[in-house]
Design an enzyme around this catalytic site. Structure first.
Site, PDB file in Angstrom:
ATOM      1  N   PRO A  95      15.649  52.311 -36.765  1.00  0.00           N
ATOM      2  CA  PRO A  95      14.328  52.484 -36.166  1.00  0.00           C
ATOM      3  C   PRO A  95      14.327  53.626 -35.156  1.00  0.00           C
ATOM      4  O   PRO A  95      15.248  53.768 -34.358  1.00  0.00           O
ATOM      5  CB  PRO A  95      14.072  51.142 -35.483  1.00  0.00           C
ATOM      6  CG  PRO A  95      14.940  50.181 -36.202  1.00  0.00           C
ATOM      7  CD  PRO A  95      16.153  50.944 -36.612  1.00  0.00           C
ATOM      8  N   GLU A  96      13.289  54.444 -35.210  1.00  0.00           N
ATOM      9  CA  GLU A  96      13.159  55.538 -34.273  1.00  0.00           C
ATOM     10  C   GLU A  96      12.135  55.160 -33.200  1.00  0.00           C
ATOM     11  O   GLU A  96      11.642  54.035 -33.162  1.00  0.00           O
ATOM     12  CB  GLU A  96      12.777  56.822 -35.014  1.00  0.00           C
ATOM     13  CG  GLU A  96      13.855  57.252 -36.020  1.00  0.00           C
ATOM     14  CD  GLU A  96      13.598  58.614 -36.637  1.00  0.00           C
ATOM     15  OE1 GLU A  96      12.804  59.393 -36.069  1.00  0.00           O
ATOM     16  OE2 GLU A  96      14.180  58.911 -37.686  1.00  0.00           O
TER      17      GLU A  96
END
Length: 303
Positions: free
Chosen positions: A2-3
């Site tokens: 996840p960014e």
């Protein structure tokens, strides 16, 4: 992994269940995740009130009434589920394509007069720790983090000052968490495309040797903010492991202009380019060679 937009979406989904509530009991169903839990982790959390829930780069930080901060990282497959007697929601479920399996429910937070929040992590690359709140900024990993890309510090002048004289490619410099904290592969590719800058251009090409910004620096700063804000507004990107708190999918992957589009036509009007993929530092980079030429990445005019 996840960014920033995915983590921010999780934060927004968790906040109503956590902020202003007191933790009644914490149950650990294993002694560790990526790292062992701190000494007396569950006891130190029990009875603490969560005063605020914020994000720093890709970390979630719950500020506690005890003077400590609960620091949480999702790793590659970490996810939260909020359960009430009548329903269950998954904040940030957009990066997950399968329902959570109870066998991977590793941490359970029972809130007083509130819901139960469950942390599920198949690969166990996420982690949780407790740090002194008043020394958080001087404690690893936060001590060496760069500026927040969605904060007021990011503009063309600041990027130019950070990148001046650097020979590393723009892509690598943007992924350097010591310079700009929270950017990841997907959104760097998309921002460079929108700014019409080559991922292979030297980072220093957006600035003069003395750190004054060329026009490219302002274009890049604006593109970064635009991409991140747009991604947050639609819940991030769903690739393999991400989902929002309510279990729904994010939609930014439907707006990719270059990422994961190798061999497809460029989406910019009147451009006849084809999206190329190259490998930089072991990561895939997607770009349009026509829109993002390797030479002349920085306009000669100064802002």
């Amino acid at each position: 992994m996840p960014e920033l937009p995915e983590v921010e979406t999780v934060r927004r989904g968790l906040a109503p269940a956590l902020v202003g509530r007191r933790i009644g009991r914490v149950t650990l169903r294993r002694p560790d995740l990526r790292f062992p839990f701190p000494s007396r982790f569950a006891r130190r959390l029990a009875g603490a009130r969560i005063e605020a829930l914020r994000r720093r780069a890709k970390y979630l930080i719950a500020e506690l009434s005890t003077g400590e901060a609960l620091v949480m990282h999702l790793g590659m497959s970490g996810r939260f589920r909020v359960e009430t007697p009548v329903e269950a929601e998954e904040p940030g479920g957009f990066y997950h394509t399968r329902p959570p399996h109870p066998a991977h429910d590793h941490v359970v937070f029972e809130m007083e007069a509130g819901p139960t929040v469950i942390y599920n992590d198949v690969r166990r690359f996420g982690f949780m720790t407790l740090l002194p709140l008043d020394r958080l900024d001087s404690t690893p990993p936060f001590a060496t983090m760069g500026i927040e890309p969605l904060g007021p510090d990011l503009d063309g002048a600041r990027l130019a000052a950070l990148f001046a004289g650097r020979r590393a490619p723009l892509k690598a410099a943007l992924l350097d968490q010591r310079l700009v904290a929270g950017l990841g592969n997907i959104y760097v590719c998309e921002a460079l495309f929108r700014a019409r800058l080559s991922p292979e251009a030297p980072a220093g090409s957006v600035a003069t040797p003395k750190g004054k910004p060329f026009a490219a620096a302002a274009l890049l700063a604006a593109a970064i903010k635009e991409v991140l804000e747009e991604a947050v507004s639609v819940g991030g990107s769903t690739l393999r492991d991400h989902a929002r708190v309510d279990g729904s999918a994010g939609a930014f992957q439907e707006r990719f202009r270059v990422y994961d589009r190798e061999g497809e036509s460029c989406m910019r009007p009147h451009c006849r380019g084809i999206i190329h993929r190259l490998v930089q530092s072991g990561r895939s980079t997607f770009h349009c060679p026509e829109c993002q030429p390797a030479l002349g990445a920085a306009p000669p005019s100064r802002l």
